[in-house]
Design a protein around this motif. Structure first.
Motif, PDB file in Angstrom:
ATOM      1  N   LEU A 163      53.691 -20.164  74.973  1.00  0.00           N
ATOM      2  CA  LEU A 163      53.613 -19.192  76.067  1.00  0.00           C
ATOM      3  C   LEU A 163      53.789 -19.837  77.436  1.00  0.00           C
ATOM      4  O   LEU A 163      54.354 -19.216  78.348  1.00  0.00           O
ATOM      5  N   GLY A 164      53.298 -21.062  77.596  1.00  0.00           N
ATOM      6  CA  GLY A 164      53.290 -21.635  78.940  1.00  0.00           C
ATOM      7  C   GLY A 164      53.629 -23.096  79.037  1.00  0.00           C
ATOM      8  O   GLY A 164      53.266 -23.755  80.030  1.00  0.00           O
ATOM      9  N   GLY A 165      54.327 -23.645  78.060  1.00  0.00           N
ATOM     10  CA  GLY A 165      54.698 -25.049  78.125  1.00  0.00           C
ATOM     11  C   GLY A 165      55.632 -25.336  79.291  1.00  0.00           C
ATOM     12  O   GLY A 165      56.512 -24.532  79.600  1.00  0.00           O
ATOM     13  N   THR A 166      55.440 -26.473  79.929  1.00  0.00           N
ATOM     14  CA  THR A 166      56.245 -26.807  81.118  1.00  0.00           C
ATOM     15  C   THR A 166      57.517 -27.571  80.772  1.00  0.00           C
ATOM     16  O   THR A 166      58.299 -27.894  81.670  1.00  0.00           O
ATOM     17  N   THR A 167      57.717 -27.889  79.506  1.00  0.00           N
ATOM     18  CA  THR A 167      58.934 -28.578  79.084  1.00  0.00           C
ATOM     19  C   THR A 167      59.627 -27.762  78.005  1.00  0.00           C
ATOM     20  O   THR A 167      58.988 -26.969  77.304  1.00  0.00           O
ATOM     21  N   ASP A 168      60.908 -27.969  77.884  1.00  0.00           N
ATOM     22  CA  ASP A 168      61.710 -27.204  76.930  1.00  0.00           C
ATOM     23  C   ASP A 168      61.840 -27.983  75.625  1.00  0.00           C
ATOM     24  O   ASP A 168      62.775 -28.748  75.417  1.00  0.00           O
ATOM     25  N   VAL A 169      60.848 -27.797  74.750  1.00  0.00           N
ATOM     26  CA  VAL A 169      60.825 -28.469  73.457  1.00  0.00           C
ATOM     27  C   VAL A 169      60.776 -27.398  72.376  1.00  0.00           C
ATOM     28  O   VAL A 169      59.981 -26.456  72.481  1.00  0.00           O
ATOM     29  N   PRO A 170      61.590 -27.481  71.332  1.00  0.00           N
ATOM     30  CA  PRO A 170      61.564 -26.486  70.257  1.00  0.00           C
ATOM     31  C   PRO A 170      60.163 -26.341  69.657  1.00  0.00           C
ATOM     32  O   PRO A 170      59.537 -27.335  69.262  1.00  0.00           O
ATOM     33  N   ILE A 171      59.677 -25.111  69.610  1.00  0.00           N
ATOM     34  CA  ILE A 171      58.319 -24.863  69.145  1.00  0.00           C
ATOM     35  C   ILE A 171      58.140 -25.289  67.694  1.00  0.00           C
ATOM     36  O   ILE A 171      57.069 -25.763  67.304  1.00  0.00           O
ATOM     37  N   ALA A 172      59.162 -25.122  66.892  1.00  0.00           N
ATOM     38  CA  ALA A 172      59.046 -25.501  65.483  1.00  0.00           C
ATOM     39  C   ALA A 172      58.719 -26.984  65.338  1.00  0.00           C
ATOM     40  O   ALA A 172      57.917 -27.382  64.483  1.00  0.00           O
ATOM     41  N   LYS A 173      59.343 -27.824  66.187  1.00  0.00           N
ATOM     42  CA  LYS A 173      59.061 -29.256  66.130  1.00  0.00           C
ATOM     43  C   LYS A 173      57.630 -29.557  66.565  1.00  0.00           C
ATOM     44  O   LYS A 173      56.958 -30.406  65.972  1.00  0.00           O
ATOM     45  N   VAL A 174      57.187 -28.863  67.607  1.00  0.00           N
ATOM     46  CA  VAL A 174      55.816 -29.058  68.082  1.00  0.00           C
ATOM     47  C   VAL A 174      54.818 -28.629  67.005  1.00  0.00           C
ATOM     48  O   VAL A 174      53.843 -29.334  66.713  1.00  0.00           O
ATOM     49  N   LEU A 175      55.071 -27.478  66.388  1.00  0.00           N
ATOM     50  CA  LEU A 175      54.167 -26.954  65.360  1.00  0.00           C
ATOM     51  C   LEU A 175      54.060 -27.910  64.184  1.00  0.00           C
ATOM     52  O   LEU A 175      52.957 -28.244  63.732  1.00  0.00           O
ATOM     53  N   THR A 176      55.195 -28.361  63.679  1.00  0.00           N
ATOM     54  CA  THR A 176      55.186 -29.251  62.517  1.00  0.00           C
ATOM     55  C   THR A 176      54.452 -30.549  62.815  1.00  0.00           C
ATOM     56  O   THR A 176      53.620 -31.013  62.011  1.00  0.00           O
ATOM     57  N   ALA A 178      52.928 -35.491  72.050  1.00  0.00           N
ATOM     58  CA  ALA A 178      53.456 -35.225  73.388  1.00  0.00           C
ATOM     59  C   ALA A 178      54.465 -36.285  73.801  1.00  0.00           C
ATOM     60  O   ALA A 178      55.511 -35.979  74.383  1.00  0.00           O
ATOM     61  N   HIS A 179      54.157 -37.538  73.496  1.00  0.00           N
ATOM     62  CA  HIS A 179      55.079 -38.620  73.852  1.00  0.00           C
ATOM     63  C   HIS A 179      56.356 -38.569  73.008  1.00  0.00           C
ATOM     64  O   HIS A 179      57.467 -38.716  73.539  1.00  0.00           O
ATOM     65  N   ASP A 180      56.188 -38.340  71.715  1.00  0.00           N
ATOM     66  CA  ASP A 180      57.348 -38.340  70.823  1.00  0.00           C
ATOM     67  C   ASP A 180      58.282 -37.159  71.070  1.00  0.00           C
ATOM     68  O   ASP A 180      59.507 -37.290  70.953  1.00  0.00           O
ATOM     69  N   LYS A 181      57.710 -35.992  71.426  1.00  0.00           N
ATOM     70  CA  LYS A 181      58.520 -34.781  71.582  1.00  0.00           C
ATOM     71  C   LYS A 181      58.872 -34.476  73.038  1.00  0.00           C
ATOM     72  O   LYS A 181      59.631 -33.549  73.305  1.00  0.00           O
ATOM     73  N   GLY A 182      58.298 -35.212  73.959  1.00  0.00           N
ATOM     74  CA  GLY A 182      58.619 -34.987  75.365  1.00  0.00           C
ATOM     75  C   GLY A 182      57.800 -33.921  76.045  1.00  0.00           C
ATOM     76  O   GLY A 182      58.148 -33.455  77.141  1.00  0.00           O
ATOM     77  N   ILE A 183      56.687 -33.539  75.447  1.00  0.00           N
ATOM     78  CA  ILE A 183      55.825 -32.524  76.054  1.00  0.00           C
ATOM     79  C   ILE A 183      55.200 -33.030  77.352  1.00  0.00           C
ATOM     80  O   ILE A 183      54.883 -32.256  78.257  1.00  0.00           O
ATOM     81  N   ASP A 184      55.011 -34.347  77.446  1.00  0.00           N
ATOM     82  CA  ASP A 184      54.302 -34.919  78.588  1.00  0.00           C
ATOM     83  C   ASP A 184      55.204 -35.237  79.775  1.00  0.00           C
ATOM     84  O   ASP A 184      54.795 -35.933  80.702  1.00  0.00           O
ATOM     85  N   ALA A 185      56.417 -34.705  79.789  1.00  0.00           N
ATOM     86  CA  ALA A 185      57.365 -35.048  80.847  1.00  0.00           C
ATOM     87  C   ALA A 185      56.888 -34.635  82.235  1.00  0.00           C
ATOM     88  O   ALA A 185      57.242 -35.273  83.233  1.00  0.00           O
ATOM     89  N   LYS A 186      56.095 -33.579  82.318  1.00  0.00           N
ATOM     90  CA  LYS A 186      55.653 -33.078  83.623  1.00  0.00           C
ATOM     91  C   LYS A 186      54.146 -33.221  83.826  1.00  0.00           C
ATOM     92  O   LYS A 186      53.547 -32.486  84.611  1.00  0.00           O
ATOM     93  N   THR A 187      53.556 -34.176  83.131  1.00  0.00           N
ATOM     94  CA  THR A 187      52.131 -34.428  83.324  1.00  0.00           C
ATOM     95  C   THR A 187      51.849 -34.851  84.758  1.00  0.00           C
ATOM     96  O   THR A 187      52.589 -35.648  85.336  1.00  0.00           O
ATOM     97  N   THR A 188      50.797 -34.318  85.342  1.00  0.00           N
ATOM     98  CA  THR A 188      50.438 -34.636  86.724  1.00  0.00           C
ATOM     99  C   THR A 188      49.171 -35.487  86.755  1.00  0.00           C
ATOM    100  O   THR A 188      48.363 -35.440  85.820  1.00  0.00           O
ATOM    101  N   PRO A 189      48.966 -36.283  87.815  1.00  0.00           N
ATOM    102  CA  PRO A 189      47.770 -37.123  87.902  1.00  0.00           C
ATOM    103  C   PRO A 189      46.496 -36.296  87.862  1.00  0.00           C
ATOM    104  O   PRO A 189      46.444 -35.167  88.377  1.00  0.00           O
TER     105      PRO A 189
END
Length: 361
Positions: free
Chosen positions: A174-187, A289-300
């Motif tokens: 619903l609110g992820g800040t990066t464009d990663v396929p949900i199926a990959k995140v779920l698995t 997050a690191h492997d799939k790129g979810i953390d690309a927009k992590t803020t301090p």
């Protein structure tokens, strides 16, 4: 599974914040019943929950510092929802884990402050509700024994962790800040958190079993299991005479203090010493997050300058001493804040209603 700032966008973070606030408000009301304070509390066992609730929060904080390896380059740690729900009740359990998450976010920069609603929704509400529903279902169909309670604790804790992974994936969808396929995140999320769930189940079952062995009446999920003492008289089994209420109260008070003392010492040892030997590998969410790129927009983190950030005491050069001191401080603060919250909740329940003035004609 502490979600940092930047994983979830502001609108969805705000919505989860509202959900978390509403759940905490409901839990405060429900916890008043679980913590006792009514005239019939002594029969329901509620008054015995209050002294343990702060301890449960501190114990969860301590055990969460003990990351254990689950796969190559990945670790996991206790989430604690199942343990808290079974020991002190689901409403009080939500509050226990929420207190832990609040302390971790403010003092230790663990879990984003803007993501606090996400973390409470995922780690406190989801794990507690899922685990307790599963636990109650299992104890209804299993024989009413202490072993059954321990076994039900194991299964409930095991499944509560992948359930939290599913909820995180839904929130990210619903609110992820990066464009990663949900199926990959779920698995990836469900796969690694099934493994972490095994560790969660072992810790939960061992802890619940240990408390049941000493004081089953202190375990919310085991109430009603203690059978009356039987004596054989004239070849027949009869109920033994009940001990005087004052004697029972004195004995239970003493043993409750013993359980509390052992629990707090154990938490201090785990956080102050054993935590140094915890796995340094990233936990399940960090790895995914690191492997799939979810953390690309992590803020301090807003508390990154905290003197206790990253579970170390600022300006203490020795890593073992620094981490140990941070763990001890964390346990102390968590037990103090948690006990204060639960004492206030129970005290509000026990306060007598004001007398209404009557008019005379």
């Amino acid at each position: 599974m502490h979600v940092p700032d930047g994983f979830i966008n502001a609108p969805v973070s705000a919505v989860t914040g509202v959900v978390a606030a509403a759940a905490v408000a409901v839990s405060l009301r429900g916890a008043r019943r679980e913590l006792g304070g009514t005239s019939h509390a002594s029969s329901s066992g509620g008054e015995k929950t209050a002294p343990l609730a702060g301890l449960v929060a501190a114990f969860i904080f301590a055990v969460q510092m003990l990351n254990f390896p689950v796969a190559a380059g990945t670790s996991g740690h206790l989430l604690g929802g199942a343990l808290a729900a079974i020991l002190v009740g689901p409403y009080t359990g939500v509050l226990c884990v929420s207190v832990v998450l609040l302390m971790q976010g403010i003092l230790f920069a663990d879990g984003g402050l803007t993501a606090l609603g996400v973390n409470i929704t995922d780690m406190a509400i989801t794990t507690t509700v899922v685990a307790y529903v599963l636990f109650r279902t299992l104890v209804k169909v299993l024989p009413r024994t202490r072993r059954s309670v321990t076994a039900a604790s194991f299964v409930a804790a095991l499944l509560s962790v992948p359930a939290a992974a599913l909820v995180f994936t839904a929130i990210y969808a619903l609110g992820g800040t990066t464009d990663v396929p949900i199926a990959k995140v779920l698995t990836a999320m469900v796969g690694v958190h099934l493994l972490i769930g095994i560790g969660e189940a072992v810790i939960t079952a061992l802890t619940v079993g240990a408390v049941i062995a000493v004081r089953p009446d202190l375990v919310h999920g085991a109430r009603g299991l203690t059978a009356p003492l039987k004596l054989r008289v004239g070849g027949e089994l009869v109920d033994a005479p009940a001990a005087p209420a004052a004697a029972r109260a004195g004995t239970r008070s003493g043993s409750t203090k013993t359980v509390w003392g052992i629990g707090i010492v154990t938490a201090l040892v785990l956080a102050g010493f054993v935590s140094f030997y915890a796995s340094a590998s990233p936990d399940g969410l960090e790895k995914v997050a690191h492997d799939k790129g979810i953390d690309a927009k992590t803020t301090p983190h807003a508390s990154s300058d905290s003197p206790l950030a990253d579970y170390s005491v600022k300006d203490v050069g020795d890593a073992r001493l620094s981490g140990g001191l941070a763990g001890v401080i964390g346990v102390g603060v968590t037990v103090a804040v948690g006990s204060g919250v639960f004492w206030a909740v129970r005290r509000r329940r026990t306060e007598p209603a004001p007398e209404r003035a009557t008019e005379t004609v």
